[in-house]
Design a protein around this motif. Structure first.
Motif, PDB file in Angstrom:
ATOM      1  N   ASN A   1       0.807  -1.219   0.000  1.00 56.61           N
ATOM      2  CA  ASN A   1       0.000   0.000   0.000  1.00 56.61           C
ATOM      3  C   ASN A   1       0.845   1.276   0.000  1.00 56.61           C
ATOM      4  OD1 ASN A   1      -1.910  -2.003   2.070  1.00 56.61           O
ATOM      5  ND2 ASN A   1      -2.762  -1.217   0.151  1.00 56.61           N
ATOM      6  N   VAL A   2       2.120   1.148  -0.385  1.00 60.69           N
ATOM      7  CA  VAL A   2       2.999   2.304  -0.510  1.00 60.69           C
ATOM      8  C   VAL A   2       3.559   2.326  -1.933  1.00 60.69           C
ATOM      9  CG1 VAL A   2       5.140   3.401   0.261  1.00 60.69           C
ATOM     10  CG2 VAL A   2       3.621   2.332   1.924  1.00 60.69           C
ATOM     11  N   VAL A   3       3.484   3.479  -2.581  1.00 60.57           N
ATOM     12  CA  VAL A   3       4.071   3.617  -3.912  1.00 60.57           C
ATOM     13  C   VAL A   3       5.590   3.499  -3.783  1.00 60.57           C
ATOM     14  CG1 VAL A   3       4.394   5.134  -5.882  1.00 60.57           C
ATOM     15  CG2 VAL A   3       2.187   5.063  -4.734  1.00 60.57           C
ATOM     16  N   LYS A   4       6.165   2.564  -4.513  1.00 58.10           N
ATOM     17  CA  LYS A   4       7.584   2.252  -4.392  1.00 58.10           C
ATOM     18  C   LYS A   4       8.452   3.366  -4.979  1.00 58.10           C
ATOM     19  CE  LYS A   4      11.224  -0.505  -3.864  1.00 58.10           C
ATOM     20  NZ  LYS A   4      11.749  -0.813  -2.526  1.00 58.10           N
ATOM     21  N   LEU A   5       9.431   3.846  -4.198  1.00 62.70           N
ATOM     22  CA  LEU A   5      10.418   4.798  -4.692  1.00 62.70           C
ATOM     23  C   LEU A   5      11.549   4.015  -5.349  1.00 62.70           C
ATOM     24  CD1 LEU A   5      11.576   7.687  -4.907  1.00 62.70           C
ATOM     25  CD2 LEU A   5      12.677   7.293  -2.691  1.00 62.70           C
ATOM     26  N   LEU A   6      11.762   4.223  -6.642  1.00 60.63           N
ATOM     27  CA  LEU A   6      12.766   3.473  -7.398  1.00 60.63           C
ATOM     28  C   LEU A   6      14.134   4.151  -7.414  1.00 60.63           C
ATOM     29  CD1 LEU A   6      10.537   2.493 -10.454  1.00 60.63           C
ATOM     30  CD2 LEU A   6      10.976   1.182  -8.377  1.00 60.63           C
ATOM     31  N   GLY A   7      14.147   5.475  -7.310  1.00 56.50           N
ATOM     32  CA  GLY A   7      15.431   6.172  -7.332  1.00 56.50           C
ATOM     33  C   GLY A   7      15.249   7.654  -7.533  1.00 56.50           C
ATOM     34  N   CYS A   8      16.335   8.330  -7.893  1.00 58.45           N
ATOM     35  CA  CYS A   8      16.291   9.774  -8.055  1.00 58.45           C
ATOM     36  C   CYS A   8      17.339  10.221  -9.057  1.00 58.45           C
ATOM     37  CB  CYS A   8      16.516  10.468  -6.709  1.00 58.45           C
ATOM     38  SG  CYS A   8      18.135  10.125  -5.988  1.00 58.45           S
TER      39      CYS A   8
ATOM     40  N   ILE B   1     -10.277   1.402   1.646  1.00 57.25           N
ATOM     41  CA  ILE B   1      -9.188   2.340   1.325  1.00 57.25           C
ATOM     42  C   ILE B   1      -8.753   3.088   2.570  1.00 57.25           C
ATOM     43  CG2 ILE B   1      -8.651   4.479   0.080  1.00 57.25           C
ATOM     44  CD1 ILE B   1     -10.343   3.401  -2.234  1.00 57.25           C
ATOM     45  N   ALA B   2      -9.740   3.494   3.392  1.00 53.57           N
ATOM     46  CA  ALA B   2      -9.401   4.205   4.629  1.00 53.57           C
ATOM     47  C   ALA B   2      -8.608   3.302   5.566  1.00 53.57           C
ATOM     48  CB  ALA B   2     -10.677   4.702   5.306  1.00 53.57           C
ATOM     49  N   ALA B   3      -9.041   2.029   5.675  1.00 51.66           N
ATOM     50  CA  ALA B   3      -8.360   1.082   6.558  1.00 51.66           C
ATOM     51  C   ALA B   3      -6.934   0.799   6.062  1.00 51.66           C
ATOM     52  CB  ALA B   3      -9.162  -0.214   6.641  1.00 51.66           C
ATOM     53  N   GLU B   4      -6.773   0.642   4.729  1.00 48.54           N
ATOM     54  CA  GLU B   4      -5.439   0.392   4.179  1.00 48.54           C
ATOM     55  C   GLU B   4      -4.517   1.581   4.398  1.00 48.54           C
ATOM     56  OE1 GLU B   4      -6.674  -2.663   0.523  1.00 48.54           O
ATOM     57  OE2 GLU B   4      -6.437  -0.530   0.150  1.00 48.54           O
ATOM     58  N   THR B   5      -5.057   2.785   4.259  1.00 51.48           N
ATOM     59  CA  THR B   5      -4.252   3.986   4.495  1.00 51.48           C
ATOM     60  C   THR B   5      -3.824   4.073   5.954  1.00 51.48           C
ATOM     61  OG1 THR B   5      -5.465   5.140   2.736  1.00 51.48           O
ATOM     62  CG2 THR B   5      -4.197   6.491   4.275  1.00 51.48           C
ATOM     63  N   ALA B   6      -4.762   3.773   6.868  1.00 47.40           N
ATOM     64  CA  ALA B   6      -4.438   3.796   8.298  1.00 47.40           C
ATOM     65  C   ALA B   6      -3.386   2.738   8.628  1.00 47.40           C
ATOM     66  CB  ALA B   6      -5.701   3.575   9.126  1.00 47.40           C
ATOM     67  N   GLU B   7      -3.490   1.579   7.978  1.00 51.27           N
ATOM     68  CA  GLU B   7      -2.524   0.497   8.217  1.00 51.27           C
ATOM     69  C   GLU B   7      -1.125   0.914   7.765  1.00 51.27           C
ATOM     70  OE1 GLU B   7      -1.478  -3.946   6.519  1.00 51.27           O
ATOM     71  OE2 GLU B   7      -3.507  -3.161   6.269  1.00 51.27           O
TER      72      GLU B   7
ATOM     73  N   HIS C   1       4.509  11.020   7.524  1.00 50.65           N
ATOM     74  CA  HIS C   1       4.196  11.485   6.181  1.00 50.65           C
ATOM     75  C   HIS C   1       3.935  12.986   6.136  1.00 50.65           C
ATOM     76  CE1 HIS C   1       2.056  12.042   2.386  1.00 50.65           C
ATOM     77  NE2 HIS C   1       2.473  10.824   2.006  1.00 50.65           N
ATOM     78  N   ARG C   2       3.091  13.523   7.020  1.00 52.15           N
ATOM     79  CA  ARG C   2       2.785  14.941   7.203  1.00 52.15           C
ATOM     80  C   ARG C   2       1.941  15.568   6.095  1.00 52.15           C
ATOM     81  NH1 ARG C   2       7.391  18.844   9.142  1.00 52.15           N
ATOM     82  NH2 ARG C   2       8.129  18.581   7.012  1.00 52.15           N
ATOM     83  N   ASP C   3       1.515  14.800   5.092  1.00 54.51           N
ATOM     84  CA  ASP C   3       0.690  15.397   4.027  1.00 54.51           C
ATOM     85  C   ASP C   3      -0.275  14.361   3.456  1.00 54.51           C
ATOM     86  OD1 ASP C   3      -0.247  17.380   2.357  1.00 54.51           O
ATOM     87  OD2 ASP C   3       1.317  17.095   0.841  1.00 54.51           O
ATOM     88  N   VAL C   4      -0.983  13.656   4.352  1.00 54.64           N
ATOM     89  CA  VAL C   4      -1.930  12.630   3.920  1.00 54.64           C
ATOM     90  C   VAL C   4      -3.229  13.308   3.501  1.00 54.64           C
ATOM     91  CG1 VAL C   4      -3.210  10.576   4.573  1.00 54.64           C
ATOM     92  CG2 VAL C   4      -0.904  10.945   5.460  1.00 54.64           C
ATOM     93  N   LYS C   5      -3.631  13.087   2.257  1.00 54.93           N
ATOM     94  CA  LYS C   5      -4.871  13.656   1.722  1.00 54.93           C
ATOM     95  C   LYS C   5      -5.251  12.847   0.487  1.00 54.93           C
ATOM     96  CE  LYS C   5      -2.168  17.133  -0.792  1.00 54.93           C
ATOM     97  NZ  LYS C   5      -1.874  18.567  -0.951  1.00 54.93           N
ATOM     98  N   PRO C   6      -6.493  12.944   0.021  1.00 56.89           N
ATOM     99  CA  PRO C   6      -6.943  12.114  -1.108  1.00 56.89           C
ATOM    100  C   PRO C   6      -6.072  12.236  -2.362  1.00 56.89           C
ATOM    101  CG  PRO C   6      -8.835  13.109  -0.044  1.00 56.89           C
ATOM    102  CD  PRO C   6      -7.624  13.710   0.619  1.00 56.89           C
TER     103      PRO C   6
ATOM    104  N   THR D   1      -7.307  -0.479  -4.632  1.00 60.78           N
ATOM    105  CA  THR D   1      -6.386  -0.708  -3.521  1.00 60.78           C
ATOM    106  C   THR D   1      -5.619   0.583  -3.281  1.00 60.78           C
ATOM    107  OG1 THR D   1      -6.147  -3.054  -4.024  1.00 60.78           O
ATOM    108  CG2 THR D   1      -4.397  -2.036  -2.723  1.00 60.78           C
ATOM    109  N   ALA D   2      -5.551   1.014  -2.024  1.00 68.40           N
ATOM    110  CA  ALA D   2      -4.889   2.275  -1.701  1.00 68.40           C
ATOM    111  C   ALA D   2      -3.379   2.138  -1.795  1.00 68.40           C
ATOM    112  CB  ALA D   2      -5.280   2.731  -0.300  1.00 68.40           C
ATOM    113  N   LYS D   3      -2.746   3.168  -2.353  1.00 74.24           N
ATOM    114  CA  LYS D   3      -1.282   3.257  -2.382  1.00 74.24           C
ATOM    115  C   LYS D   3      -0.893   4.673  -1.983  1.00 74.24           C
ATOM    116  CE  LYS D   3       0.359  -0.316  -5.574  1.00 74.24           C
ATOM    117  NZ  LYS D   3       1.466  -0.784  -4.747  1.00 74.24           N
ATOM    118  N   VAL D   4      -0.294   4.823  -0.810  1.00 75.52           N
ATOM    119  CA  VAL D   4       0.093   6.130  -0.312  1.00 75.52           C
ATOM    120  C   VAL D   4       1.327   6.615  -1.076  1.00 75.52           C
ATOM    121  CG1 VAL D   4       0.862   7.434   1.710  1.00 75.52           C
ATOM    122  CG2 VAL D   4      -0.865   5.655   1.964  1.00 75.52           C
ATOM    123  N   SER D   5       1.282   7.881  -1.506  1.00 75.93           N
ATOM    124  CA  SER D   5       2.368   8.434  -2.317  1.00 75.93           C
ATOM    125  C   SER D   5       2.756   9.807  -1.797  1.00 75.93           C
ATOM    126  CB  SER D   5       1.934   8.542  -3.789  1.00 75.93           C
ATOM    127  OG  SER D   5       0.935   9.537  -3.930  1.00 75.93           O
ATOM    128  N   ASP D   6       3.692  10.444  -2.530  1.00 72.62           N
ATOM    129  CA  ASP D   6       4.144  11.816  -2.281  1.00 72.62           C
ATOM    130  C   ASP D   6       4.663  11.993  -0.864  1.00 72.62           C
ATOM    131  OD1 ASP D   6       4.763  14.459  -2.418  1.00 72.62           O
ATOM    132  OD2 ASP D   6       2.930  15.008  -3.469  1.00 72.62           O
TER     133      ASP D   6
END
Length: 534
Positions: free
Chosen positions: A425-432, A472-478, A493-498, A507-512
């Motif tokens: 449920n987390v968007v994978k960071l591949l690099g920079c 989606i709410a439960a997955e985000t909380a998890e 995270h400090r910036d959780v929003k839709p 399926t929820a994937k938290v990003s940014d």
């Protein structure tokens, strides 16, 4: 006397060069274009990155005859039926081609799976004996190289035998155990490669099902015993010598094509059998001896080369300055620190999970130079582009707007830690990429948009039933619980929003994580402000 500054000196140098070119123009006007050119006048002299010098050409009117006509297909030079060309030299009378690898393959029961042979039947070509080897790979393998040598039929062979893969040296040597190679006689023409197996590989089928045979440029092949299981190369670079058939001289000397050599300063050299010949410039002259007035003195060519190299020098200096600027940004953005951390973490983490440092060129190619059609999202922290990497992976590339130089170390730590998070449920960071003024981040691509899109779009919101919303709410909380408590280094995270929650098949994937903060492991409390945009 007033000292000249740099720009004044440069101006005088440019004027002097211009005067030199003008004064030599009357002397070199008839020869300058010939010396600089590679092809006949009015003919293209390049196919892709390969120069096509006369007597070769890409049409009947631009080549000496059919034996020297090259097709240009998708910027790739093709000689004969399907032979790729990578280099042509009129000085050495050589051409580098890509010639197919012949093979002979069997299944576990000894049945023939595939067998092919390859031949080189172009009369103007002979295989270079000094630049190539004939090689065979296999543990139940032998092959023949047939051809014409000194006007007689000729055959030579090479055999490679072994019973166990562990018996095969893995030091790059090719001495008869798993691999063999032999020299080729000078002047071999009309060559054919025939691969065979003594016992259909029945005794070695588990690690070596095929025999491979090929001619290859000496410097372009290093054997590995892994080749026994699968030799993936289908073509190998081969250097061939070329010459003009003596019998082809049927055109008039006044023709636009010069069958022998250029008008002046050239020497005609016959092959030992006098069946073919090549052209060379006389001593002290340089250029393409096959073109009219193609051979010029070193001084004449020097002026012409200088004239054409001025813009080239400018491009080189411009490119060097760009490289230096990229290196400056790389250091400013913590590239050396990130490289050190990634190197130190190789033993701790799976190397496939470590963040990759992308170059600016890789991201420019992936996004078509950040074309507007590739934009998939915009926000307070920057613009997100869809990118396609060379391995055809689709990624999301976030080009940030701002970077706090005082937080470089924190940024690098976050890149390292976030790249190690492997949660569904987390968007994978591949690099920079750190070669630009503001770093860019590369994430896995989630194609179905954000939760905000699904909520505010009438058609999509109808499908977002209560049960899905609750999940989606439960997955985000998890995920937030995992980041706060279970991750090796806690992350806030400090910036959780839709708009920062992507939806992948509901399926929820938290990003940014641009506003996120790492919590030191020895710190049990942390005060932080809510960040981001609304």
């Amino acid at each position: 006397m007033v000292a000249l500054n740099f720009h004044g000196a440069l101006l005088i140098l440019q004027v002097g060069l211009l005067v030199l070119l003008i004064t030599t123009h009357s002397i070199l006007s008839s020869s300058s274009s010939s010396a600089a050119a590679a092809a006949l006048q009015g003919c293209f002299d390049r196919c892709g990155d390969v120069e096509i010098p006369y007597p070769f050409g890409m049409s009947e009117n631009c080549s000496l005859n059919a034996n020297f006509t090259i097709k240009c297909s998708n910027s790739t030079p093709i000689y004969g039926e399907n032979i790729g060309v990578t280099n042509i030299s009129t000085d050495r009378h050589e051409m580098t081609i890509m010639w197919n690898v012949a093979h002979d393959c069997y299944n576990e029961s000894g049945g023939l799976v595939s067998w092919n042979v390859h031949w080189l039947d172009i009369p103007s070509l002979s295989i270079s004996s000094s630049k190539n080897k004939f090689g065979v790979i296999g543990c139940d393998s032998y092959a023949y190289l047939h051809g014409i040598h000194k006007e007689n039929n000729f055959s030579m062979g090479c055999m490679s035998i072994c019973e166990d893969k562990d018996d095969v040296p893995d030091d790059g040597s090719c001495s008869g155990i798993g691999c063999c190679q032999v020299d080729i006689p000078k002047g071999l023409k009309y060559a054919t490669i025939l691969p065979y197996s003594s016992k259909n590989h029945t005794g070695v089928i588990k690690f070596n099902p095929c025999s491979y045979a090929f001619v290859v440029k000496r410097t372009k092949f290093n054997f590995s015993r892994n080749f026994l299981g699968n030799f993936s190369e289908t073509e190998m670079p081969v250097v061939v010598d070329w010459a003009i058939d003596n019998e082809a001289e049927t055109r008039e000397a006044s023709s636009e094509k010069y069958i022998k050599c250029g008008r002046e300063n050239t020497i005609l050299e016959f092959t030992p059998d006098r069946q073919q010949y090549n052209c060379k410039c006389k001593e002290g002259y340089r250029g393409n001896a096959y073109l009219p007035a193609g051979c010029q003195t070193g001084a004449a060519i020097g002026v012409i080369v200088l004239f054409f190299r001025v813009p080239w020098l400018y491009l080189v200096l411009k490119k060097r300055k760009l490289i230096q600027l990229k290196e400056k940004f790389f250091r400013q953005n913590g590239g050396l620190l990130l490289r050190q951390k990634l190197s130190g973490d190789r033993d701790q983490y799976n190397s496939n999970e470590a963040a990759k440092i992308f170059t600016e060129e890789e991201l420019l190619n992936a996004t078509l130079k950040y074309d507007d059609t590739r934009i998939i999202g915009q926000g307070g922290f920057g613009t997100v582009y869809k990118g396609i990497l060379p391995d055809n992976r689709i990624v999301a590339i976030k080009k940030s707007k701002l970077m706090d130089r005082n937080e470089i170390k924190q940024f690098i730590n976050e890149v390292v830690v976030l790249s190690q998070i492997n949660h569904r449920n987390v968007v994978k960071l591949l690099g920079c990429c750190l070669e630009t003024q503001v770093p860019s981040l590369v994430y896995e691509f989630v194609p179905n948009g954000t939760l905000s899109d699904h909520i505010h779009d009438k058609e999509k919101s109808c499908k977002l039933v209560w049960e899905i919303r609750l999940r989606i709410a439960a997955e985000t909380a998890e995920v937030l619980s995992y980041l706060h408590s279970a991750a090796s280094t806690p992350i806030i995270h400090r910036d959780v929003k839709p708009s920062n929650i992507l939806v992948d098949n509901y399926t929820a994937k938290v990003s940014d994580f641009g506003a996120s903060r790492l919590v030191p492991q020895d710190q049990i409390e942390l005060a932080t402000m809510v960040q981001g945009t609304h």
